[in-house]
Design an enzyme around this catalytic site. Structure first.
Site, PDB file in Angstrom:
ATOM      1  N   GLU A 229       0.869  -1.174   0.000  1.00 21.57           N
ATOM      2  CA  GLU A 229       0.000   0.000   0.000  1.00 21.57           C
ATOM      3  C   GLU A 229       0.909   1.228   0.000  1.00 21.57           C
ATOM      4  O   GLU A 229       1.531   1.558   1.011  1.00 21.57           O
ATOM      5  CB  GLU A 229      -0.888  -0.010   1.246  1.00 21.57           C
ATOM      6  CG  GLU A 229      -1.854   1.146   1.318  1.00 21.57           C
ATOM      7  CD  GLU A 229      -2.572   1.206   2.654  1.00 21.57           C
ATOM      8  OE1 GLU A 229      -2.953   2.325   3.049  1.00 21.57           O
ATOM      9  OE2 GLU A 229      -2.739   0.162   3.312  1.00 21.57           O
ATOM     10  N   CYS A 263      -1.161   9.408   2.430  1.00 19.62           N
ATOM     11  CA  CYS A 263      -0.873   8.962   1.067  1.00 19.62           C
ATOM     12  C   CYS A 263      -1.981   9.354   0.106  1.00 19.62           C
ATOM     13  O   CYS A 263      -1.759   9.436  -1.101  1.00 19.62           O
ATOM     14  CB  CYS A 263      -0.637   7.452   1.039  1.00 19.62           C
ATOM     15  SG  CYS A 263      -1.989   6.474   1.733  1.00 19.62           S
TER      16      CYS A 263
END
Length: 472
Positions: A229, A263
Site C-alpha cells: 500500500e 498517502c
C-alpha cells in the site's frame, strides 16, 4: 546493541527510548512465529476471533493513553489520534465481516459429492509500518492476518517505535499464544534483516520507492505474497462548481490535513484556465491562511501539527524549491512556522502549469496548481502520473462525474468529497506505483489467506466410466 530514541517533532524532546533489535533477535522472532504457526492456523476460527476481540477491548480501554502517546510521537493533533484509536478498534469487527464475505468457506453439491472452497493462511507475515498512522495502518494488516491464521512479525517505523511497543503490549494483554505476534524494533537495517528471513508474506505501507525495491527483491521468490500500500501524486479536479468557498473547504482538507502526511492527500489541483480557475485558487489560498499549525496540546485546538521530523521538513522544502527553480509560480510560500521547531512548515501553493515537474509525491502540505482549457484536458492531466492511489472531482454537474469515474485511473475516487476520505468497509489501495493491486481495508482478507478448491466424494468409488478412450 543500539538504542532507539523517539522524538516529539513538536518540541524536539525525546518521548521514548528502547533497544533496536539485533539480527539474531530478528531471526529469533521469525523462528518463534514459525513454531507458533501450525497450532494457530489449526485452531477453530472462533478462537482467533475471540483473541482479536480481546485485543479490541484492550484498545478501547487504553485509547486515551495511546492517542496521547501517538500525538507526542508524531506531533499529530489529539483530535486526529483519538480518531485513529477508534479506527483501530473498529478494524476488528470490519475484518471479521470481511473474512466471512471474501475468504470464508462454501460448498456446492455435485453429482459425485461436493465442491468446496476453503482458505488457508500463508504462514509468517512480516508487517512493516509507516509513521503517519503508526497504529491504524499496520493494525489494518495485523488484525486480518491474525484472523486468517497467519502469525506476525511487526517492525514499526523507526520514527514511531513507541506506538509499536504499545500495540505489542495490547496484544500481549489479549493473551495471544506465544509466538503468534512478535515485535522487532529498528531502522532499515532491521527491516532488511527481517526480509532476509524465511517469511511467507510481506505487508507494507509506505513510499513508492520502497515498494519498488520490495518488488525487485522478491521477483524470483513468488512464494512470498506482497501486499504493498504505497503513495500517490493524487489529482483533484474542480470543474463547473459555483460555490468557491465550498470548493475551498474540500480542497484544503484534501491537501493539508495531517500536514499533508496522508498517502491519499491531493498533491495536484486541476482547475479551468481564466477567471473561474483564479477564483478557486484564491479561495483555497485564503482558507489555507486560516489553518492553525501548532503543537498537539495547544489551545485553541490546532488543525494539524508538524511533519514527522526536522529532516523530513528540510527534504520537503528542498523538493518544493526544485519546482520553484523550474519556474513554478509561488501563490503561497512555505517555510518555518514562527517560534516553533524545525519540523513545522507552512502550507504552500504553487502554480506549475506548463512545467515538466517531477512526478513524485511530496509528503507535506504542498499543493501544485495546474490550469487546463477543457474538462477532457483536466482528466488527461489527472491521469498524467505513474501513480494511481486516489483522485477526486468537485463539480455541480453529475455528467462530469459520469465521465470522470469511467476514465480516471485510481483505486480511490471521490466526488464532492476530499480525496482523503475512505471507508473501512470498502477496499483501499491503488495501482501503478501506488501498489500492486492488493488493496487493503475490506480486501485485506484477500492477501492474508490463499484459496484451496476441492472436489470431494464421501467414499472411494470406481470412476472407470468417466475415463474416455479406455481399452477393453
Amino acid at each position: 546493541m543500539s538504542r532507539l530514541t523517539s522524538i516529539d517533532p513538536a518540541t524536539g524532546l525525546p518521548v521514548w527510548e528502547g533497544e533496536a533489535s539485533t539480527p539474531a533477535e530478528v531471526a529469533g522472532a521469525v523462528a518463534r512465529a514459525r513454531t507458533a504457526f501450525p497450532d494457530w492456523a489449526d485452531r477453530p476460527r472462533q478462537d482467533r476471533i475471540d483473541a482479536v476481540k480481546r485485543y479490541q477491548a484492550v484498545l478501547k480501554r487504553r485509547a486515551p493513553e495511546m492517542a496521547e502517546a501517538i500525538s507526542k510521537e508524531t506531533g499529530k493533533a489529539l483530535w486526529e489520534t483519538t480518531a485513529e484509536l477508534g479506527s483501530m478498534a473498529g478494524k476488528v469487527d470490519i475484518s471479521i465481516r470481511a473474512y466471512d464475505e471474501r475468504t470464508g468457506e462454501r460448498a456446492s453439491e455435485t453429482g459425485f459429492g461436493r465442491a468446496v472452497l476453503r482458505h488457508r493462511p500463508h504462514g509468517v507475515a512480516a508487517v512493516l509500518g509507516p509513521f503517519n498512522f503508526p497504529g491504524h495502518l499496520p493494525n489494518g494488516h495485523i488484525v486480518p492476518a491474525l484472523l486468517a491464521g497467519d502469525t506476525v512479525v511487526f517492525k514499526p517505523s523507526e520514527e514511531t517505535p513507541w506506538t509499536g511497543a504499545l500495540m505489542a503490549e495490547c496484544l500481549a494483554e489479549a493473551d495471544l499464544p506465544e509466538g503468534v505476534f512478535n515485535l522487532v524494533q529498528g531502522g532499515r537495517d532491521v527491516g532488511a534483516a527481517l526480509l532476509d528471513q524465511p517469511i511467507d508474506a510481506l505487508m507494507f505501507t509506505g513510499s513508492g520507492a520502497a515498494g519498488a525495491w520490495f518488488r525487485r527483491k522478491f521477483a524470483d521468490n513468488p512464494h512470498v505474497i506482497l501486499a504493498l500500500e504505497l503513495g500517490g501524486n493524487n489529482p483533484l479536479v474542480v470543474w463547473d462548481a459555483a460555490d468557491v468557498q465550498a470548493v475551498a473547504g474540500i480542497v484544503v482538507q484534501s491537501a493539508f490535513v495531517t500536514t499533508g502526511q496522508r498517502c491519499s492527500c491531493a498533491r495536484r489541483l486541476i482547475v479551468p484556465e481564466g477567471a473561474r480557475g483564479d477564483a478557486i485558487v484564491e479561495a483555497v489560498a485564503a482558507m489555507s491562511d486560516r489553518l492553525n499549525f501548532a503543537p498537539w496540546n495547544s489551545t485553541p485546538e490546532p488543525y494539524a501539527g508538524p511533519l514527522i521530523s526536522a529532516n523530513a521538513a528540510h527534504a520537503a522544502l528542498q523538493a518544493l524549491q526544485q519546482r520553484i527553480d523550474l519556474g513554478a509560480r509561488v501563490i503561497r510560500a512555505s517555510g518555518s512556522v514562527e517560534n516553533l521547531p524545525g519540523a513545522f512548515v507552512k502550507p504552500a501553493i504553487i502554480d506549475v502549469t506548463g512545467l515538466n515537474v517531477l512526478d513524485e509525491e511530496m509528503f507535506a502540505p504542498f499543493l501544485q496548481v495546474i490550469r487546463v482549457p477543457t474538462f477532457d484536458a483536466a482528466v488527461e492531466a489527472a491521469n498524467a502520473t505513474r501513480y494511481g492511489l486516489s483522485a477526486g472531482l468537485v463539480s455541480d454537474d453529475p455528467a462530469n462525474w459520469d465521465r470522470f469515474i469511467r476514465r480516471i485511473r485510481a483505486g480511490v475516487v471521490n466526488f464532492n468529497r476530499p480525496t482523503t476520505g475512505a471507508a473501512g468497509d470498502m477496499p483501499f489501495g491503488g495501482l501503478g506505483d501506488s501498489g500492486n493491486h492488493r488493496p487493503s481495508a475490506w480486501y485485506a482478507a484477500d492477501y492474508c489467506a490463499y484459496p484451496v478448491a476441492s472436489f470431494e466424494a464421501g467414499a472411494v468409488k470406481n470412476i472407470e466410466g468417466e475415463i474416455r478412450g479406455l481399452k477393453g
